[in-house]
Design an enzyme around this catalytic site. Structure first.
Site, PDB file in Angstrom:
ATOM      1  N   ASP A  85       0.854  -1.182   0.000  1.00 57.89           N
ATOM      2  CA  ASP A  85       0.000   0.000   0.000  1.00 57.89           C
ATOM      3  C   ASP A  85       0.893   1.236   0.000  1.00 57.89           C
ATOM      4  O   ASP A  85       1.590   1.513   0.972  1.00 57.89           O
ATOM      5  CB  ASP A  85      -0.876  -0.022   1.257  1.00 57.89           C
ATOM      6  CG  ASP A  85      -1.754   1.206   1.409  1.00 57.89           C
ATOM      7  OD1 ASP A  85      -1.743   2.081   0.516  1.00 57.89           O
ATOM      8  OD2 ASP A  85      -2.464   1.284   2.428  1.00 57.89           O
ATOM      9  N   ASN A 112      -0.019   6.475  -9.844  1.00 60.31           N
ATOM     10  CA  ASN A 112      -1.375   6.371 -10.368  1.00 60.31           C
ATOM     11  C   ASN A 112      -2.383   5.903  -9.321  1.00 60.31           C
ATOM     12  O   ASN A 112      -3.576   6.168  -9.440  1.00 60.31           O
ATOM     13  CB  ASN A 112      -1.368   5.391 -11.553  1.00 60.31           C
ATOM     14  CG  ASN A 112      -2.769   4.997 -11.981  1.00 60.31           C
ATOM     15  OD1 ASN A 112      -3.485   5.770 -12.609  1.00 60.31           O
ATOM     16  ND2 ASN A 112      -3.182   3.784 -11.631  1.00 60.31           N
ATOM     17  N   TYR A 184     -11.461  14.042  -3.159  1.00 57.36           N
ATOM     18  CA  TYR A 184     -10.721  13.687  -4.374  1.00 57.36           C
ATOM     19  C   TYR A 184     -10.179  14.935  -5.071  1.00 57.36           C
ATOM     20  O   TYR A 184      -9.010  14.994  -5.464  1.00 57.36           O
ATOM     21  CB  TYR A 184     -11.655  12.904  -5.290  1.00 57.36           C
ATOM     22  CG  TYR A 184     -11.071  12.428  -6.591  1.00 57.36           C
ATOM     23  CD1 TYR A 184     -10.225  11.324  -6.635  1.00 57.36           C
ATOM     24  CD2 TYR A 184     -11.404  13.056  -7.795  1.00 57.36           C
ATOM     25  CE1 TYR A 184      -9.714  10.863  -7.839  1.00 57.36           C
ATOM     26  CE2 TYR A 184     -10.898  12.611  -9.000  1.00 57.36           C
ATOM     27  CZ  TYR A 184     -10.050  11.517  -9.020  1.00 57.36           C
ATOM     28  OH  TYR A 184      -9.539  11.060 -10.210  1.00 57.36           O
ATOM     29  N   LYS A 188      -6.248  15.828  -5.552  1.00 59.08           N
ATOM     30  CA  LYS A 188      -5.696  15.990  -6.896  1.00 59.08           C
ATOM     31  C   LYS A 188      -5.088  17.371  -7.088  1.00 59.08           C
ATOM     32  O   LYS A 188      -4.103  17.536  -7.819  1.00 59.08           O
ATOM     33  CB  LYS A 188      -6.776  15.719  -7.944  1.00 59.08           C
ATOM     34  CG  LYS A 188      -7.220  14.259  -8.019  1.00 59.08           C
ATOM     35  CD  LYS A 188      -6.048  13.319  -8.279  1.00 59.08           C
ATOM     36  CE  LYS A 188      -6.488  11.906  -8.625  1.00 59.08           C
ATOM     37  NZ  LYS A 188      -5.331  11.004  -8.841  1.00 59.08           N
TER      38      LYS A 188
END
Length: 323
Positions: A85, A112, A184, A188
């Protein structure tokens, strides 16, 4: 004729499925030896895939990473699997150590791996926030930290620049906003900041760092793109991960040695270069500092004169239409 990445080694995180798998296969096809990382954890709420971090069982699974590594080996390439992980600091260290121990050095890092825990900001739990930021943003930092230590040490030993490439994965959720993905979108956006900082810090060692905003139909995004046009018979899906992976291969190659600190949007046969934010307007105080009244006098008319909704509509500006 030699391949562009021949003699180079690469790590691709979250490479068991989707984008990561396509990127690992692309790098291998260009000649790189690859460490295929995939933790095999479930994505959305324990039911689906997450940018290569997928399984669906709730238990870590060896299958995705090992299957992709075997696919690369069967095609004549070199690959090993790593099941850790990346949001765990020690696991990220082990990942970089595996690449160096197996191939003698690390040249390319493709970050990714990620997960989704979608919820509106007023409904999101602390764990839903923390888990997404941890895997995306901390995961990018962890691997980049250990890769940068490796490149810095190699550069010092060599007395000059070495070969190093970082390709990070951001998202148009950061550019355009995404109402149901505050965790998210924030992660990002943080990845873009991490990328530009990394590019500046590692430039003198010969290392480049860039970020992409890919748009692709994977198990993680299948519901996001449910309303978008499906390909016809014999046509390549405009949202296929295979539209994204060549850009990753290019940014990882010697041909991109002069490109660093950049953000690129990629999907469906299109690449868009995103400029850094620009100042849209500037107002100066009449005296030493603004007063409330003066700010009201200059800012209110400015915003009132603009369209009611100037939200960046990525699906229109960048050419993707719903079916």
């Amino acid at each position: 004729m030699s391949l562009p990445l021949e003699g180079l080694s690469a790590i691709v995180t979250g490479a068991g499925r989707g984008l990561g798998r396509a990127e690992a296969l692309e790098l291998a096809g260009l000649g790189a030896s690859v460490v295929v990382n995939d933790y095999g954890q479930p994505g959305r709420g324990g039911t689906s895939h997450a940018e290569g971090y997928g399984g669906g069982s709730g238990e870590a699974s060896a299958a995705p990473a090992e299957q992709v590594a075997e696919e690369i080996r069967a095609a004549g390439g070199r690959a090993v699997a790593h099941l850790g992980d990346v949001s765990d600091f020690a696991a990220a260290r082990a990942l970089v150590d595996l690449a160096v121990g197996t191939y003698g050095k690390l040249d390319i890092l493709v970050n990714n791996a990620g997960i989704l825990r979608d919820r509106m900001v007023f409904s999101m739990s602390e764990d839903e926030w923390d888990s997404v930021v941890r895997v995306h943003l901390k995961g990018h930092f962890n691997t980049t930290h250990f890769a940068s230590v490796h490149w810095r040490e190699r550069s010092k030993a060599a007395g000059g620049p070495v070969y190093g490439r970082v390709v990070n994965t951001s998202s148009e959720a950061f550019l355009a906003g995404s109402a149901g993905q505050p965790n998210y979108a924030a992660a990002k956006g943080g990845i873009v900041g991490l990328t530009t900082s990394t590019a500046l810090a590692l430039r003198k060692y010969g290392v480049t760092a860039n970020a992409i905003c890919p748009r692709a139909r994977t198990r993680m995004t299948e519901d996001v793109f449910a309303g978008f046009a499906e390909p016809g018979d014999g046509e390549l899906d405009p949202l296929a991960p295979e539209h994204v992976s060549p850009l990753v291969g290019y940014l990882a190659s010697p041909a991109a040695s002069h490109i660093t600190g950049q953000l690129l949007v990629v999907h469906g046969g299109m690449v868009a270069i995103v400029e850094r934010p620009k100042v849209a307007a500037q107002f100066d105080a009449a005296k030493e500092a603004f007063s409330y009244e003066e700010l009201d006098a200059v800012l209110s008319p400015y915003y009132e004169a603009r369209p009611a909704d100037e939200t960046f509509a990525a699906t229109e500006v960048l050419g993707l239409k719903k079916g």
